[in-house]
Design a protein around this motif. Structure first.
Motif, PDB file in Angstrom:
ATOM      1  N   VAL A 142       0.829  -1.215   0.000  1.00  0.00           N
ATOM      2  CA  VAL A 142       0.000   0.000   0.000  1.00  0.00           C
ATOM      3  C   VAL A 142       0.864   1.266   0.000  1.00  0.00           C
ATOM      4  N   ASP A 143       1.954   1.247   0.784  1.00  0.00           N
ATOM      5  CA  ASP A 143       2.817   2.435   0.862  1.00  0.00           C
ATOM      6  C   ASP A 143       3.657   2.638  -0.403  1.00  0.00           C
ATOM      7  N   SER A 144       3.686   1.623  -1.277  1.00  0.00           N
ATOM      8  CA  SER A 144       4.320   1.800  -2.592  1.00  0.00           C
ATOM      9  C   SER A 144       3.283   2.236  -3.622  1.00  0.00           C
ATOM     10  N   GLY A 145       2.052   2.490  -3.148  1.00  0.00           N
ATOM     11  CA  GLY A 145       0.988   2.934  -4.047  1.00  0.00           C
ATOM     12  C   GLY A 145       0.263   1.797  -4.747  1.00  0.00           C
ATOM     13  N   LEU A 146       0.441   0.560  -4.267  1.00  0.00           N
ATOM     14  CA  LEU A 146      -0.226  -0.579  -4.909  1.00  0.00           C
ATOM     15  C   LEU A 146      -1.570  -0.847  -4.230  1.00  0.00           C
ATOM     16  N   PRO A 147      -2.603  -1.186  -5.021  1.00  0.00           N
ATOM     17  CA  PRO A 147      -3.907  -1.475  -4.418  1.00  0.00           C
ATOM     18  C   PRO A 147      -3.865  -2.807  -3.673  1.00  0.00           C
ATOM     19  N   ASP A 148      -4.620  -2.900  -2.549  1.00  0.00           N
ATOM     20  CA  ASP A 148      -4.639  -4.186  -1.836  1.00  0.00           C
ATOM     21  C   ASP A 148      -5.925  -4.971  -2.100  1.00  0.00           C
TER      22      ASP A 148
ATOM     23  N   GLY B  59      -6.028  -8.535 -20.108  1.00  0.00           N
ATOM     24  CA  GLY B  59      -6.271  -7.126 -19.799  1.00  0.00           C
ATOM     25  C   GLY B  59      -6.042  -6.889 -18.321  1.00  0.00           C
ATOM     26  N   PHE B  60      -6.616  -7.759 -17.507  1.00  0.00           N
ATOM     27  CA  PHE B  60      -6.477  -7.637 -16.055  1.00  0.00           C
ATOM     28  C   PHE B  60      -5.051  -7.946 -15.594  1.00  0.00           C
ATOM     29  N   TYR B  61      -4.535  -9.110 -16.015  1.00  0.00           N
ATOM     30  CA  TYR B  61      -3.210  -9.501 -15.525  1.00  0.00           C
ATOM     31  C   TYR B  61      -2.080  -8.699 -16.177  1.00  0.00           C
ATOM     32  N   GLY B  62      -2.300  -8.246 -17.420  1.00  0.00           N
ATOM     33  CA  GLY B  62      -1.304  -7.396 -18.073  1.00  0.00           C
ATOM     34  C   GLY B  62      -1.205  -6.055 -17.363  1.00  0.00           C
ATOM     35  N   HIS B  63      -2.365  -5.514 -16.991  1.00  0.00           N
ATOM     36  CA  HIS B  63      -2.377  -4.241 -16.277  1.00  0.00           C
ATOM     37  C   HIS B  63      -1.653  -4.373 -14.943  1.00  0.00           C
ATOM     38  N   ARG B  64      -1.926  -5.459 -14.232  1.00  0.00           N
ATOM     39  CA  ARG B  64      -1.258  -5.666 -12.931  1.00  0.00           C
ATOM     40  C   ARG B  64       0.237  -5.897 -13.107  1.00  0.00           C
ATOM     41  N   THR B  65       0.602  -6.651 -14.155  1.00  0.00           N
ATOM     42  CA  THR B  65       2.029  -6.881 -14.427  1.00  0.00           C
ATOM     43  C   THR B  65       2.739  -5.550 -14.639  1.00  0.00           C
ATOM     44  N   ASN B  66       2.121  -4.678 -15.453  1.00  0.00           N
ATOM     45  CA  ASN B  66       2.727  -3.372 -15.730  1.00  0.00           C
ATOM     46  C   ASN B  66       2.834  -2.528 -14.461  1.00  0.00           C
ATOM     47  N   LEU B  67       1.766  -2.580 -13.650  1.00  0.00           N
ATOM     48  CA  LEU B  67       1.732  -1.818 -12.400  1.00  0.00           C
ATOM     49  C   LEU B  67       2.887  -2.243 -11.480  1.00  0.00           C
ATOM     50  N   TYR B  68       3.089  -3.545 -11.342  1.00  0.00           N
ATOM     51  CA  TYR B  68       4.129  -4.058 -10.445  1.00  0.00           C
ATOM     52  C   TYR B  68       5.530  -3.825 -11.023  1.00  0.00           C
ATOM     53  N   ARG B  69       5.633  -3.870 -12.354  1.00  0.00           N
ATOM     54  CA  ARG B  69       6.929  -3.579 -12.974  1.00  0.00           C
ATOM     55  C   ARG B  69       7.333  -2.133 -12.730  1.00  0.00           C
ATOM     56  N   GLU B  70       6.339  -1.240 -12.756  1.00  0.00           N
ATOM     57  CA  GLU B  70       6.637   0.188 -12.623  1.00  0.00           C
ATOM     58  C   GLU B  70       6.752   0.646 -11.172  1.00  0.00           C
ATOM     59  N   ALA B  71       6.207  -0.148 -10.237  1.00  0.00           N
ATOM     60  CA  ALA B  71       6.175   0.279  -8.831  1.00  0.00           C
ATOM     61  C   ALA B  71       7.593   0.389  -8.266  1.00  0.00           C
TER      62      ALA B  71
ATOM     63  N   ASN C 129       2.159 -11.928  -1.624  1.00  0.00           N
ATOM     64  CA  ASN C 129       2.052 -11.009  -2.760  1.00  0.00           C
ATOM     65  C   ASN C 129       2.730 -11.613  -3.983  1.00  0.00           C
ATOM     66  N   VAL C 130       2.135 -11.366  -5.140  1.00  0.00           N
ATOM     67  CA  VAL C 130       2.662 -11.925  -6.389  1.00  0.00           C
ATOM     68  C   VAL C 130       3.428 -10.856  -7.171  1.00  0.00           C
ATOM     69  N   ASP C 131       3.716  -9.725  -6.501  1.00  0.00           N
ATOM     70  CA  ASP C 131       4.192  -8.533  -7.208  1.00  0.00           C
ATOM     71  C   ASP C 131       5.708  -8.422  -7.392  1.00  0.00           C
ATOM     72  N   GLY C 132       6.485  -9.325  -6.781  1.00  0.00           N
ATOM     73  CA  GLY C 132       7.934  -9.303  -6.982  1.00  0.00           C
ATOM     74  C   GLY C 132       8.648  -8.119  -6.354  1.00  0.00           C
ATOM     75  N   GLN C 133       8.006  -7.445  -5.384  1.00  0.00           N
ATOM     76  CA  GLN C 133       8.595  -6.209  -4.855  1.00  0.00           C
ATOM     77  C   GLN C 133       9.804  -6.460  -3.944  1.00  0.00           C
ATOM     78  N   PHE C 134       9.871  -7.599  -3.261  1.00  0.00           N
ATOM     79  CA  PHE C 134      11.052  -7.875  -2.418  1.00  0.00           C
ATOM     80  C   PHE C 134      12.293  -8.048  -3.298  1.00  0.00           C
ATOM     81  N   GLN C 135      12.152  -8.785  -4.407  1.00  0.00           N
ATOM     82  CA  GLN C 135      13.283  -8.928  -5.333  1.00  0.00           C
ATOM     83  C   GLN C 135      13.685  -7.556  -5.877  1.00  0.00           C
TER      84      GLN C 135
ATOM     85  N   LYS D 236       7.514 -10.381 -21.806  1.00  0.00           N
ATOM     86  CA  LYS D 236       6.657  -9.706 -22.787  1.00  0.00           C
ATOM     87  C   LYS D 236       6.153  -8.346 -22.284  1.00  0.00           C
ATOM     88  N   THR D 237       6.037  -7.402 -23.221  1.00  0.00           N
ATOM     89  CA  THR D 237       5.368  -6.135 -22.933  1.00  0.00           C
ATOM     90  C   THR D 237       3.889  -6.329 -23.250  1.00  0.00           C
ATOM     91  N   ILE D 238       3.025  -5.882 -22.340  1.00  0.00           N
ATOM     92  CA  ILE D 238       1.587  -6.121 -22.523  1.00  0.00           C
ATOM     93  C   ILE D 238       0.812  -4.802 -22.398  1.00  0.00           C
TER      94      ILE D 238
END
Ligand SMILES: [Zn+2]
Length: 276
Positions: free
Chosen positions: A30-36, A75-87, A113-119, A153-155
């Protein structure tokens, strides 16, 4: 007990520990601006388009869409992938890294979390258990094999329709690929990558039997209690202390420490106490 006193107790537990397990749920991002996605409205606040379509998080995060309508699913998972890549991981991740090196703590991360933020923050892949998998890895929808590969892949996603024409394909059979994450009602998730991580985590836990263990749990709610159970199980070990950081569901019995605030505020508070 006020927050400052709780930060001070937590700092003492960190300073006296020999090993640390960092456990994290959706509140960590949440503090990185990601929705929970907390509750129906949390999901719809993040994705008003799905509210108009009358689709809940459980409805969108369903593996059947990859077979029926891959442009919608991606559409859903591509958007989330992009969000987590940019976070950008918030400063709390770096405080945790800093404590590990300052106090010579052996560490392991367990996250739902599936967002890869620790890595992304700099924790080595070998020290992380992603209990629900990672959105940055793909598998076949079939699946035609047990293969799991990195999503290179870019989505691009059309934000009006939440659909994409850029659908990742299986590297073996060219069927639609899907993220290697556990979804709702999911019978085809390939759990091998997570199972390997679980074995590393079990070895880590067995190896730190002689050392005082501190568990720092952040943003793990009761709705999907996997992470809380892992923290509590570790906390039942001799000499282990759990620091539960959660603004709404922070309750935990003594001698464990409850810190009822957000992850970043709590980590900054503990860090201040560590310098005091
Ligand atoms: Zn395939």
């Amino acid at each position: 007990m006020d927050l400052t006193e709780r930060f001070r107790l937590a700092a003492t537990a960190v300073r006296n520990a020999g090993a640390i397990v960092i456990t994290a749920g959706a509140g960590m991002g949440v503090d990185s601006g990601l929705p929970d996605f907390r509750g129906e409205f949390g999901f719809w606040n993040a994705y008003p388009m799905y509210e108009r379509l009358g689709i809940s998080f459980a409805g969108a995060a369903n593996p059947a869409h990859f077979d029926r309508d891959p442009a919608f699913a991606w559409g859903f998972y591509g958007h989330r992938t992009n969000l987590y890549r940019e976070a950008v991981p918030h400063a709390g991740f770096h405080l945790l890294l800093d404590w590990c090196s300052r106090f010579g703590l052996d560490r392991f991360i367990v996250t739902s979390n599936v967002d890869g933020q620790f890595q992304k923050a700099g924790f080595p892949d070998a020290d992380i258990l992603e209990v629900h998998g990672s959105i940055h890895f793909l598998q076949c929808t079939g699946p035609c094999s047990g293969a799991i590969w990195e999503n290179g892949k870019t989505i691009p996603v059309d934000l009006e329709t939440m659909r994409t024409r850029h659908i990742p394909r299986c590297i073996h059979c060219s069927a639609t690929a899907r993220p290697n994450i556990l979804m709702f009602g999911d019978w085809s998730w390939i759990s091998d990558r997570t199972a390997r991580q679980e074995r590393s985590f079990d070895e880590f836990v067995a190896g730190c039997r002689e050392r005082a263990l501190v568990v720092i749990e952040m943003g793990a709610g009761t709705a999907i209690p996997t992470i809380r159970h892992i923290s509590e199980e570790l906390g039942s070990r001799n000499g282990a202390t759990v620091i539960r950081i959660n603004p709404r569901e922070g309750q935990i019995a003594s001698p464990h420490i409850s810190i009822p605030c957000g992850a970043l505020d709590a980590l900054v508070g503990i860090d201040t106490a560590l310098h005091g």
